[in-house]
Structure formats: C-alpha cells, structure tokens
Design a protein around this motif. Structure first.
Motif, PDB file in Angstrom:
ATOM      1  N   GLU A 167       0.944  -1.692  -0.108  1.00  0.00           N
ATOM      2  CA  GLU A 167       0.405   0.247   0.000  1.00  0.00           C
ATOM      3  C   GLU A 167       0.167   1.183   0.156  1.00  0.00           C
ATOM      4  O   GLU A 167       0.561   2.050  -0.202  1.00  0.00           O
ATOM      5  N   GLU A 168       2.241   1.385   0.751  1.00  0.00           N
ATOM      6  CA  GLU A 168       3.453   2.415   0.423  1.00  0.00           C
ATOM      7  C   GLU A 168       2.906   3.031  -0.991  1.00  0.00           C
ATOM      8  O   GLU A 168       3.434   4.416  -1.167  1.00  0.00           O
ATOM      9  N   ASP A 171      -0.086   4.917  -1.595  1.00  0.00           N
ATOM     10  CA  ASP A 171       0.183   6.030  -0.764  1.00  0.00           C
ATOM     11  C   ASP A 171       1.345   7.350  -1.424  1.00  0.00           C
ATOM     12  O   ASP A 171       0.498   8.309  -2.121  1.00  0.00           O
TER      13      ASP A 171
END
Length: 286
Positions: A167-168, A171
C-alpha cells in the motif's frame, strides 16, 4: 560439503523421473497422432493403420483447407473475437477488482457476496439468449464478447493479487497527486503483469476454443468462428464447403484440428515465465 542422499531418496527420484516421462508420453501422444493422421493417406487413417508415425504422406488435406476462403474468414473472426474479448475482459476485470481490493470501499462485502453468488447460480441459457436478442446483438461480435466478459473466478484471483501489493506505493503516488485511476494505470497495472498475462491467456484459450456461443447467437455464415467450421467437419461429417467430395474427410478432420490448435500453442512459450508466476502469486495473500 555435499550431502549424501539416502537410498530411499534416490529411489524416489528414479520413480519420479519415470513417472514424469510416462506422463509426458501420455500427453504428447495425442498431439503426435493428430499431426501424423493429418499428413497420412485418408484410407490408412480410416482403417486405423496410423498409430504413431504417418503413412503414405500427403498434404492434400492442408491444401484443401488452405485454399478454402471459408477457413481464412473463420480464422479472422476467431482472431478478432479472441483479441477483443481478452482485451475487454482484462480492462473490466481489473477495473472491478481494484476497488474490491480496498477495505475502505462502501458495500465491499455485499458486492463480493453477490459476485460469489454467480459462481453457484446463473441466469441460464434461455434468459441470457433473450437478453442478447432484446439488445439486438444477435449476429454481431458483441453477442460473443459481452455475455461472458467478466469471470468471477478471474475477478477473485486479480483482487487477491491487488491486495498483496504494498500500500505504500499507492500512498506515495497519492501524495504526488495521482487519483485512483492514475494509480491503477501507472502503478498497479505495471506491477500486475504476471496475473494479467495469466488471466489473459486463460481468457484467450477459452474464447479461441469456444463454439457454443457462436452456435446459438450467430446465424450469418460470414460471422462463424474457426471452431464452428471445425465442428461442421468433426461432428456434422461434412467437408469444408458442406458438400461435394468426402474422400479426404478423415485427414481433413485432423488437419483442421492442427490448424485450429497450433496458433494458441505457439503463444504459451513466450509468456511461460509470467504464467508460472501469475498462477502462484494470484493465490497468495500477503
């Protein structure tokens, strides 16, 4: 220091190798037989004299097929059906799987349950035909492409793959000003080549081999795919024109199988590395 293998381990390896050899022979024999029968004398094939190697080699079956305009018309139909169906399936499946991979999606659980419901129950052939008819899609390419556009099984595989992505990365892209669609196109999809290629291969093979949809939705002979032409030769017992000389019918059957199967077989070696990785990682949840 090299570890010494036990006798049981060596024995297992021997039996494993022998088993694999037998398995390869069992899988390769039908392909070798079909090719041998396609270039053998029709009488030898019909009498059962051809078991492995060709006898009285002749290419007359391939000549009758190659010089038949119906073959190339059906070939073109199959190619465009397969290409468009595969492309739209990947676009629609990824567009649906990506938001379903996000826990913040409102109603996510309900949508997944509704999608899973279609794995067990479907509307049936007659309601589907009536819908296609009412939408005016009979005798069009959309009757072949749209009814089976999204597979629930492929949807869950792709969703699981998207969930395993860090997910980084998303983001960081969001901080740089990317929207959800830009993240999907520029970040997620480039990292999803293995699962996209795997699902694309499965979809293309299924569409290439499909004939039932064309059988019930298409009445125009010029719209027939390759598999309908193959069916007419294999099942209906007619030649490529539907009438006339049938003295080479047996070899025509096997030649038609070779012509219809060879293109899809040639695709796999080029995407094997993605195929293996996609089938493995699509079922792993990080």
């Amino acid at each position: 220091m090299k570890k010494q293998e036990s006798f049981a381990s060596k024995l297992f390896d021997v039996f494993n190798i022998l088993f694999m050899i037998v398995l390869i022979m069992v899988m390769a024999y039908p392909m070798v037989y079909v090719f041998s029968a396609s270039i053998s004398n029709n009488a030898m094939v019909a009498s059962g004299a051809v078991l492995l190697w060709p006898k009285k080699i002749t290419l007359i079956a391939y000549e009758q097929l190659i010089y038949n305009p119906d073959l190339w018309m059906s070939y073109w139909n199959t190619i465009r059906y397969t290409f468009l169906h595969t492309l739209l399936t990947l676009i629609a499946t990824s567009a649906m799987a990506y938001p379903l991979a996000k826990r913040w999606l409102p109603g996510r659980r309900v949508i997944l349950l509704m999608a899973a419901f279609t794995l067990l129950f479907s509307g049936g052939m007659i309601p589907t035909f009536l819908i296609v008819q009412k939408l005016g899609m009979l005798d069009t390419i959309w009757a072949i492409v749209l009814p089976s556009l999204i597979s629930t099984w492929y949807l869950f595989i792709m969703r699981t793959f998207f969930e395993a992505l860090p997910e980084e990365l998303e983001d960081a892209a969001a901080i740089d000003g990317c929207g959800s669609m830009q993240i999907l196109v520029r970040i997620v999809l480039p990292l999803s080549v293995p699962v996209m290629v795997t699902i694309g291969l499965f979809t293309a093979v299924n569409q290439w081999n499909s004939f039932f949809s064309a059988l019930i939705y298409l009445n125009d002979r010029e719209m027939y795919p390759l598999q309908i032409m193959m069916r007419n030769i294999l099942i209906a017992g007619t030649n490529v024109q539907g009438e006339g000389d049938l003295t080479h019918l047996e070899t025509l059957k096997y030649a038609m199988i070779m012509i219809g199967t060879l293109p899809i077989l040639c695709v796999y070696p080029f995407i094997q590395k993605y195929f293996v990785q996609g089938t493995m990682i699509g079922g792993i949840k990080g």
